[in-house]
Design a protein around this motif. Structure first.
Motif, short mmCIF file in Angstrom:
data_model
loop_
_atom_site.label_atom_id
_atom_site.label_comp_id
_atom_site.label_asym_id
_atom_site.label_seq_id
_atom_site.Cartn_x
_atom_site.Cartn_y
_atom_site.Cartn_z
N ASP A 1 47.73 30.95 34.28
CA ASP A 1 47.32 32.27 33.79
C ASP A 1 46.45 32.96 34.84
N TYR B 1 42.56 39.96 36.53
CA TYR B 1 43.13 40.50 35.29
C TYR B 1 44.48 41.18 35.47
N TYR C 1 48.60 44.93 27.08
CA TYR C 1 47.37 45.63 27.46
C TYR C 1 47.14 46.88 26.61
N PHE D 1 41.64 35.46 32.39
CA PHE D 1 42.03 35.01 31.06
C PHE D 1 41.63 33.55 30.83
N SER E 1 49.13 37.54 21.77
CA SER E 1 49.10 37.22 23.19
C SER E 1 48.42 38.33 23.98
N SER E 2 47.50 37.95 24.88
CA SER E 2 46.86 38.87 25.81
C SER E 2 46.04 39.91 25.04
N HIS F 1 51.00 33.52 32.21
CA HIS F 1 50.51 34.45 31.20
C HIS F 1 51.62 34.97 30.29
N SER G 1 45.96 33.54 25.63
CA SER G 1 45.53 34.32 26.80
C SER G 1 44.74 35.54 26.37
N VAL H 1 47.71 40.45 35.77
CA VAL H 1 48.69 39.37 35.68
C VAL H 1 50.11 39.87 35.94
N GLY I 1 51.10 41.81 22.67
CA GLY I 1 50.24 42.22 23.78
C GLY I 1 50.79 43.45 24.47
#
Length: 287
Positions: free
Chosen positions: A235, A20, A85, A239, A154-155, A262, A187, A22, A83
């Motif tokens: 990626d 995870y 996180y 993901f 995304s993400s 990613h 992702s 990335v 994204g």
């Protein structure tokens, strides 16, 4: 819900971190370059576009969104959720598809949300859902068609996209159950339980029960809107596995984009000839 059935549950904490993390996979130099591209390509994409930036969509938090690429008649709208996180980036980094979509008769909406750890993940989800409610209620005032809303991200934005796809939240906001007509998460993170064991939990502060309750894969319900569940060939392995599992549950299309990672896969939305742009446009045109 099987408490033992976690994506990567058999991995050690160190192996989960590799799956995870990335940013570390990309390396700091490339990561920095890509973040600069996000902002630069977004700035270029919206230059001269008709729209309405900086509109407050949620009175409780004061968070704002940008509307780009409107026309003479209400247009289908792509709501893109960034994204980072849940703790980084903003709407200013996330409009790189607006020019491409405008030229093809589609508007773009890019919301901000309060970042973690200032906001809990529950609050972030509430805000993103509030942005969808704003588009449905006020979209026509700004050239948007509330009956043709497609959501992508995304993400972490892929997770938040998933939380707009699922059932169970629309009625409380006075929305139709099918307010989100189609979706394209990139992702995405659809089962958050593995994140309770990796560095991301430093700012999320989730336990397993909360993580499960905030996971699209675990609260999906019966209704399924059309979706293109997208992941990059290169990626992070976490993901890739999450996208594969969510597709098996949700249906729709699983799109693995070759020669992308990613961070750069979503930038292809600025290119009308790219695989991801063609699939997004097909989703919108089918509404």
């Amino acid at each position: 819900m099987d408490e033992r059935d976690w994506p990567g549950r058999e991995l050690s904490d160190e192996e989960l971190d590799v799956a995870y993390n990335v940013r570390r996979k990309a390396g700091e130099e490339l990561f920095g370059q890509l973040m600069v591209r996000y902002r630069a390509e977004s700035d270029k994409a919206v230059e001269g576009l008709p729209g309405a930036p900086g509109l407050v969509y949620d009175e409780a938090s004061g968070e704002r969104l940008d509307v780009w690429g409107t026309g003479d008649a209400p247009r289908p709208v792509f709501v893109f959720v960034h994204g980072g996180y849940w703790k980084a980036l903003s709407r200013a980094d996330s409009a790189f598809m607006a020019g491409m979509l405008h030229e093809r008769g589609v508007a773009t909406v890019v919301p901000d949300y309060t970042l973690a750890p200032e906001a809990t993940l529950e609050e972030i989800i509430r805000q993103v859902r509030a942005s969808i409610a704003w588009v449905w209620r006020h979209g026509r005032e700004h050239g948007l068609d509330p009956d043709r809303i497609v959501v992508g991200g995304s993400s972490a934005g892929g997770h938040l996209t998933g939380m707009t796809m699922v059932e169970g939240w629309q009625e409380a906001l006075g929305l139709p159950a099918d307010v989100v007509k189609a979706a394209m998460p990139f992702s995405g993170l659809f089962d958050l339980r593995p994140l309770t064991r990796v560095y991301v939990n430093e700012w999320l502060g989730l336990d397993v029960a909360r993580a499960a309750g905030l996971s699209p894969a675990l609260v999906a319900g019966a209704r399924r809107c059309p979706a293109v569940i997208t992941v990059a060939e290169h990626d992070g392995t976490g993901f890739v596995e999450q996208s594969r599992r969510f597709h098996a549950q949700w249906g729709g299309e699983l799109l693995t984009v070759p020669e992308r990672d990613h961070f750069d896969v979503v930038l292809d939305l600025g290119d009308p000839e790219s695989l991801v742009s063609r699939r997004l446009l097909a989703l919108i045109q089918a509404l």
